[in-house]
Design a protein around this motif. Structure first.
Motif, PDB file in Angstrom:
ATOM      1  N   HIS A 177       1.454  -1.077   0.177  1.00 42.35           N
ATOM      2  CA  HIS A 177      -0.418  -0.088   0.014  1.00 42.35           C
ATOM      3  C   HIS A 177       0.892   1.163  -0.337  1.00 42.35           C
ATOM      4  O   HIS A 177       1.359   1.046   0.793  1.00 42.35           O
TER       5      HIS A 177
ATOM      6  N   VAL B   7       1.095   5.759  -0.726  1.00 43.93           N
ATOM      7  CA  VAL B   7       0.748   7.046  -0.796  1.00 43.93           C
ATOM      8  C   VAL B   7       1.398   7.904  -1.440  1.00 43.93           C
ATOM      9  O   VAL B   7       2.486   7.509  -1.406  1.00 43.93           O
TER      10      VAL B   7
ATOM     11  N   GLN C 263      -2.639  10.846  -0.332  1.00 44.68           N
ATOM     12  CA  GLN C 263      -3.535   9.484  -1.470  1.00 44.68           C
ATOM     13  C   GLN C 263      -3.252   8.250  -1.208  1.00 44.68           C
ATOM     14  O   GLN C 263      -2.131   8.700  -2.086  1.00 44.68           O
ATOM     15  N   PRO C 264      -4.237   7.592  -1.105  1.00 39.29           N
ATOM     16  CA  PRO C 264      -3.367   6.223  -1.928  1.00 39.29           C
ATOM     17  C   PRO C 264      -3.218   6.119  -3.395  1.00 39.29           C
ATOM     18  O   PRO C 264      -4.514   6.560  -3.772  1.00 39.29           O
TER      19      PRO C 264
ATOM     20  N   ARG D   6      -1.804   0.608  -4.900  1.00 37.24           N
ATOM     21  CA  ARG D   6      -2.336  -0.689  -3.595  1.00 37.24           C
ATOM     22  C   ARG D   6      -2.771  -2.371  -4.821  1.00 37.24           C
ATOM     23  O   ARG D   6      -2.863  -2.524  -5.412  1.00 37.24           O
TER      24      ARG D   6
ATOM     25  N   GLU E 243      -2.049  -1.095   4.456  1.00 39.49           N
ATOM     26  CA  GLU E 243      -2.318   0.021   5.112  1.00 39.49           C
ATOM     27  C   GLU E 243      -1.783   1.028   6.160  1.00 39.49           C
ATOM     28  O   GLU E 243      -1.466   2.173   6.607  1.00 39.49           O
TER      29      GLU E 243
ATOM     30  N   CYS F   2       1.605   1.059   6.248  1.00 36.56           N
ATOM     31  CA  CYS F   2       1.934   2.539   5.697  1.00 36.56           C
ATOM     32  C   CYS F   2       1.816   3.498   6.534  1.00 36.56           C
ATOM     33  O   CYS F   2       1.978   4.912   6.450  1.00 36.56           O
ATOM     34  N   GLU F   3       0.827   4.000   7.059  1.00 35.25           N
ATOM     35  CA  GLU F   3      -0.204   5.243   7.945  1.00 35.25           C
ATOM     36  C   GLU F   3       0.734   5.009   9.110  1.00 35.25           C
ATOM     37  O   GLU F   3       1.633   5.806   9.923  1.00 35.25           O
TER      38      GLU F   3
END
Length: 339
Positions: A18, A20, A25-26, A29, A94, A97-98
């Motif tokens: 994942h 950004v 913004q993504p 994926r 995700e 990634c965050e």
């Protein structure tokens, strides 16, 4: 728009990615098979890649670093709060990634192949010790069925067992005698293998300047010193000695609210193997310090008198951890008078 941050969820065969962009913004994926991972990251522009610190994480981190990516490993418990929905591979990627983009996140240093090789030696040695303990307990348990009780320690078991096996008048059946003799032979083989591993660890300690400095501290031998060097790597990764002790789980657990601090038992977080070695070493050091007159010895004896031997052992282990961090981070020699 280019990808600036990526979360990589590892597995044995199927990996999830994942990514950004600059606007959070993504942008990516993707599901990858094991054989596609390196080719995929080789085609990407260098970026920040987050990975959970799990099995094979250090290997993948080293491989991705070769392509210019900045790889950061995180403990899984620090990633879980960023997962927004049910647990699955996409949501895990995700969340990684965050989490890797958080400025206050704590990361795990990436180990080199040489560090992992030393830890492999330690893990196999620890397993051999567990197996030796298991065989010794089995021998004592079997002999106890015939009214023959032997001491608990391995050295005394080795010393007393031959006499039991040679005594034809102790009521031990021949079949049981032969079976226990096989176990005794297996115990001896394990002892020899452990000794070989100990010698290899001693050679590693002698060849390492950092390990040699660590062994100047009371209660720190080749096993603990080499395990610390291989696990920690660059100690400057930790802000101070207290953070290092907290990483090892040697600080009190906090449950504070309303301005009222409450401290309980040690957290026992982090590397269990290192913490065990430090506690055992502190137990030995506490006995050694009783014969010294340094500031550290006086402090340790004061804690022992107020709180007892076991709590003093844990307190000394935490203090030893802070001292060891200073020796590794500053590349300094140990000065007992200042300990």
């Amino acid at each position: 728009m280019s990808i600036v941050r990526i979360g990589l969820d590892l597995a044995k065969q199927v990996f999830h990615v994942h990514g950004v962009n600059e606007r959070e913004q993504p942008e990516l994926r993707k599901k990858l098979n094991r054989g596609q991972v390196l080719d995929f990251f080789a085609r990407l522009e260098p970026s920040l890649v987050g990975i959970e610190a799990c099995g094979s994480a250090h290997y993948w981190a080293r491989e991705l670093q070769k392509f210019g990516h900045e790889v950061r490993l995180m403990a899984p418990q620090f990633v879980a709060p960023y997962r927004k929905d049910q647990k699955n591979d996409d949501n895990d990627a995700e969340a990684i990634c965050e989490a890797v983009g958080r400025p206050n996140m704590r990361f795990v240093p990436v180990k080199s192949a040489e560090q992992q090789a030393i830890l492999t030696l330690h893990r196999v040695r620890a397993q051999l010790i567990e197996e030796r303990t298991s065989v010794g307990n089995q021998i004592r348990g079997l002999l106890n069925e015939y009214g023959l009780v032997l001491p608990k320690s391995i050295p005394r078991l080795r010393r007393d067992l031959p006499a039991v096996l040679e005594d034809a008048e102790n009521g031990l059946p021949d079949l049981a005698r032969d079976t226990i003799a096989d176990l005794a032979e297996r115990l001896g083989e394990l002892e020899e293998r452990i000794k070989r591993y100990d010698k290899r660890i001693e050679r590693l300690a002698d060849d390492s300047g950092t390990a040699s400095r660590l062994m100047q501290v009371e209660g720190i031998g080749p096993v603990t010193a080499t395990a610390l060097v291989a696990t920690v790597g660059d100690a400057r990764y930790f802000k101070n000695g207290r953070q290092f002790a907290a990483w090892l789980g040697l600080v009190p657990r906090q449950f504070s609210t309303g301005g009222k601090p409450r401290h309980g038992r040690i957290t026992k977080r982090g590397d269990r193997y290192l913490r065990t070695l430090l506690v055992h070493g502190a137990r030995t050091a506490l006995c050694q310090l009783s014969r010294l007159n340094t500031a550290k010895a006086q402090w340790a004896q004061g804690v022992r008198q107020r709180r007892g031997f076991n709590k003093a052992t844990i307190a000394l282990a935490a203090k030893q951890a802070r001292i060891l961090w200073a020796l590794m981070a500053r590349e300094a020699d140990y000065e007992p008078a200042k300990g």
